[in-house]
Design a protein around this motif. Sequence first.
Motif, mmCIF file in Angstrom:
data_model
loop_
_atom_site.group_PDB
_atom_site.id
_atom_site.type_symbol
_atom_site.label_atom_id
_atom_site.label_comp_id
_atom_site.label_asym_id
_atom_site.label_seq_id
_atom_site.Cartn_x
_atom_site.Cartn_y
_atom_site.Cartn_z
ATOM 1 N N GLU A 158 0.829 -1.212 0.000
ATOM 2 C CA GLU A 158 0.000 0.000 0.000
ATOM 3 C C GLU A 158 0.859 1.257 0.000
ATOM 4 O OE1 GLU A 158 -2.420 2.051 3.519
ATOM 5 O OE2 GLU A 158 -3.291 0.115 2.932
ATOM 6 N N LEU A 159 1.904 1.286 0.835
ATOM 7 C CA LEU A 159 2.795 2.451 0.886
ATOM 8 C C LEU A 159 3.531 2.642 -0.435
ATOM 9 C CD1 LEU A 159 4.343 2.258 4.469
ATOM 10 C CD2 LEU A 159 2.950 4.105 3.530
ATOM 11 N N ALA A 160 4.098 1.567 -0.957
ATOM 12 C CA ALA A 160 4.839 1.672 -2.222
ATOM 13 C C ALA A 160 3.927 2.117 -3.355
ATOM 14 C CB ALA A 160 5.496 0.331 -2.547
ATOM 15 N N TYR A 161 2.765 1.525 -3.437
ATOM 16 C CA TYR A 161 1.820 1.849 -4.502
ATOM 17 C C TYR A 161 1.366 3.304 -4.396
ATOM 18 C CZ TYR A 161 -2.181 1.377 -7.650
ATOM 19 O OH TYR A 161 -3.077 1.535 -8.677
ATOM 20 N N SER A 162 1.093 3.758 -3.185
ATOM 21 C CA SER A 162 0.623 5.141 -2.994
ATOM 22 C C SER A 162 1.694 6.162 -3.356
ATOM 23 C CB SER A 162 0.161 5.357 -1.550
ATOM 24 O OG SER A 162 1.268 5.385 -0.660
ATOM 25 N N LYS A 163 2.968 5.734 -3.344
ATOM 26 C CA LYS A 163 4.070 6.625 -3.683
ATOM 27 C C LYS A 163 4.530 6.434 -5.130
ATOM 28 C CE LYS A 163 5.604 6.876 1.120
ATOM 29 N NZ LYS A 163 5.605 8.320 1.332
ATOM 30 N N GLY A 164 3.754 5.686 -5.908
ATOM 31 C CA GLY A 164 4.056 5.507 -7.324
ATOM 32 C C GLY A 164 5.209 4.564 -7.615
ATOM 33 N N LYS A 165 5.526 3.680 -6.686
ATOM 34 C CA LYS A 165 6.629 2.739 -6.879
ATOM 35 C C LYS A 165 6.138 1.476 -7.578
ATOM 36 C CE LYS A 165 8.861 5.729 -4.461
ATOM 37 N NZ LYS A 165 9.839 6.619 -5.041
ATOM 38 N N THR A 166 7.020 0.808 -8.277
ATOM 39 C CA THR A 166 6.691 -0.470 -8.906
ATOM 40 C C THR A 166 6.659 -1.542 -7.822
ATOM 41 O OG1 THR A 166 7.709 0.183 -10.984
ATOM 42 C CG2 THR A 166 7.464 -2.186 -10.596
ATOM 43 N N VAL A 167 5.609 -2.360 -7.840
ATOM 44 C CA VAL A 167 5.441 -3.416 -6.829
ATOM 45 C C VAL A 167 5.562 -4.778 -7.499
ATOM 46 C CG1 VAL A 167 3.867 -4.466 -5.154
ATOM 47 C CG2 VAL A 167 3.965 -1.967 -5.385
ATOM 48 N N ILE A 168 6.532 -5.566 -7.007
ATOM 49 C CA ILE A 168 6.699 -6.958 -7.422
ATOM 50 C C ILE A 168 6.358 -7.814 -6.209
ATOM 51 C CG2 ILE A 168 8.273 -8.738 -8.266
ATOM 52 C CD1 ILE A 168 10.059 -6.463 -9.353
ATOM 53 N N LEU A 169 5.409 -8.718 -6.387
ATOM 54 C CA LEU A 169 5.027 -9.629 -5.304
ATOM 55 C C LEU A 169 5.284 -11.060 -5.741
ATOM 56 C CD1 LEU A 169 3.789 -10.412 -2.581
ATOM 57 C CD2 LEU A 169 1.525 -10.204 -3.659
ATOM 58 N N ASN A 170 6.187 -11.722 -5.041
ATOM 59 C CA ASN A 170 6.433 -13.143 -5.215
ATOM 60 C C ASN A 170 5.541 -13.844 -4.184
ATOM 61 O OD1 ASN A 170 7.445 -15.717 -5.507
ATOM 62 N ND2 ASN A 170 9.412 -15.269 -4.569
ATOM 63 N N PRO A 171 4.429 -14.448 -4.602
ATOM 64 C CA PRO A 171 3.451 -14.976 -3.644
ATOM 65 C C PRO A 171 3.842 -16.329 -3.054
ATOM 66 C CG PRO A 171 2.683 -15.371 -5.845
ATOM 67 C CD PRO A 171 3.981 -14.618 -5.984
ATOM 68 N N ALA A 172 4.983 -16.347 -2.375
ATOM 69 C CA ALA A 172 5.488 -17.570 -1.758
ATOM 70 C C ALA A 172 5.703 -17.348 -0.264
ATOM 71 C CB ALA A 172 6.808 -17.954 -2.422
ATOM 72 N N PRO A 173 5.259 -18.273 0.570
ATOM 73 C CA PRO A 173 4.523 -19.487 0.239
ATOM 74 C C PRO A 173 3.092 -19.174 -0.213
ATOM 75 C CG PRO A 173 4.770 -19.303 2.622
ATOM 76 C CD PRO A 173 5.537 -18.175 2.016
ATOM 77 N N ALA A 174 2.543 -20.102 -0.983
ATOM 78 C CA ALA A 174 1.243 -19.912 -1.636
ATOM 79 C C ALA A 174 0.121 -19.671 -0.642
ATOM 80 C CB ALA A 174 0.909 -21.139 -2.481
ATOM 81 N N GLN A 175 -0.716 -18.695 -0.949
ATOM 82 C CA GLN A 175 -1.940 -18.451 -0.201
ATOM 83 C C GLN A 175 -2.882 -17.590 -1.042
ATOM 84 O OE1 GLN A 175 -1.483 -15.543 3.259
ATOM 85 N NE2 GLN A 175 0.643 -16.151 2.927
ATOM 86 N N VAL A 176 -4.145 -17.630 -0.696
ATOM 87 C CA VAL A 176 -5.135 -16.814 -1.392
ATOM 88 C C VAL A 176 -4.893 -15.355 -1.025
ATOM 89 C CG1 VAL A 176 -7.603 -16.348 -1.628
ATOM 90 C CG2 VAL A 176 -6.789 -18.711 -1.435
ATOM 91 N N LEU A 177 -4.967 -14.472 -2.022
ATOM 92 C CA LEU A 177 -4.721 -13.045 -1.800
ATOM 93 C C LEU A 177 -5.966 -12.247 -2.148
ATOM 94 C CD1 LEU A 177 -1.185 -12.911 -3.430
ATOM 95 C CD2 LEU A 177 -1.725 -13.057 -0.992
ATOM 96 N N SER A 178 -6.135 -11.136 -1.462
ATOM 97 C CA SER A 178 -7.330 -10.320 -1.666
ATOM 98 C C SER A 178 -7.242 -9.520 -2.961
ATOM 99 C CB SER A 178 -7.511 -9.354 -0.496
ATOM 100 O OG SER A 178 -6.549 -8.314 -0.570
ATOM 101 N N PRO A 179 -8.387 -9.267 -3.590
ATOM 102 C CA PRO A 179 -8.391 -8.390 -4.772
ATOM 103 C C PRO A 179 -7.825 -7.004 -4.451
ATOM 104 C CG PRO A 179 -10.457 -9.588 -4.643
ATOM 105 C CD PRO A 179 -9.702 -9.858 -3.358
ATOM 106 N N LYS A 180 -8.047 -6.514 -3.238
ATOM 107 C CA LYS A 180 -7.511 -5.199 -2.847
ATOM 108 C C LYS A 180 -5.990 -5.186 -2.961
ATOM 109 C CE LYS A 180 -7.159 -1.945 0.965
ATOM 110 N NZ LYS A 180 -7.316 -1.717 2.396
ATOM 111 N N LEU A 181 -5.340 -6.236 -2.485
ATOM 112 C CA LEU A 181 -3.883 -6.323 -2.582
ATOM 113 C C LEU A 181 -3.459 -6.477 -4.043
ATOM 114 C CD1 LEU A 181 -1.020 -6.643 -1.398
ATOM 115 C CD2 LEU A 181 -1.524 -9.086 -1.116
ATOM 116 N N LEU A 182 -4.093 -7.368 -4.759
ATOM 117 C CA LEU A 182 -3.696 -7.647 -6.141
ATOM 118 C C LEU A 182 -3.820 -6.426 -7.048
ATOM 119 C CD1 LEU A 182 -5.192 -11.217 -6.496
ATOM 120 C CD2 LEU A 182 -2.768 -10.603 -6.333
ATOM 121 N N LYS A 183 -4.754 -5.528 -6.766
ATOM 122 C CA LYS A 183 -4.915 -4.314 -7.578
ATOM 123 C C LYS A 183 -3.717 -3.377 -7.467
ATOM 124 C CE LYS A 183 -9.890 -4.264 -7.761
ATOM 125 N NZ LYS A 183 -11.122 -3.852 -7.163
ATOM 126 N N MET A 184 -2.914 -3.547 -6.417
ATOM 127 C CA MET A 184 -1.749 -2.684 -6.214
ATOM 128 C C MET A 184 -0.452 -3.342 -6.684
ATOM 129 S SD MET A 184 -2.627 -0.949 -2.513
ATOM 130 C CE MET A 184 -3.040 -2.472 -1.653
#
Length: 192
Positions: A45-71
């Motif tokens: 949220e902080l990185a996205y709000s500051k216009g930074k590129t966000v790379i998420l390596n979703p490990a270990p695997a788990q279901v993620l919220s649409p709110k998070l994925l949109k950023m």
Amino acid sequence: MVLVPGANHTLSVEDITKQEALFDSCDILLTQLEVPLSVVEKAVELAYSKGKTVILNPAPAQVLSPKLLKMVHYLTPNEHELATISREKVESIDDAIQASHQVISLGVEHVITTLGAKGSIHVTQDSHDLVHSEPMQPVDTTGAGDAYNAGLATGLLTGLSVLDTMHLATKVSRKVIMKEGAQPSIPTMEEI
């Protein structure tokens, strides 16, 4: 490989908030899920709000919220993680493309799935590209995904195209799997 969370799970949202100034001086946030999900969500949220590129390596695997994925600009799952997030089976490259489109429909711009010996695939709403991996006999695959993500972040930081970045990330992870141990096998850029 065994994950023992230990100190990772003592990290708190407050720890991230106290270090907010660090987000001003970075260009990319590269994160994964080995800390509490609330901490990852705050950092993204902080990185996205500051216009930074966000790379998420979703490990270990788990279901993620649409709110998070949109950023998330770049989601970098392996096949199992992609199946968990998309809730679709991923047993082939066509499955990976379909599951990636499911994740893209939730807001992610780029899904780059690592496919082990088959390479990796980059999917956007309008296209997909496969980067093949050269056949080899790995010594130790521990840390290969982390190395791939480090190569990806490095390529993006240096202005490479996504496809060239994937080739760089593949070279980095190939170096890692040819040596024993997750830490000692990490190459320098000179070695790449």
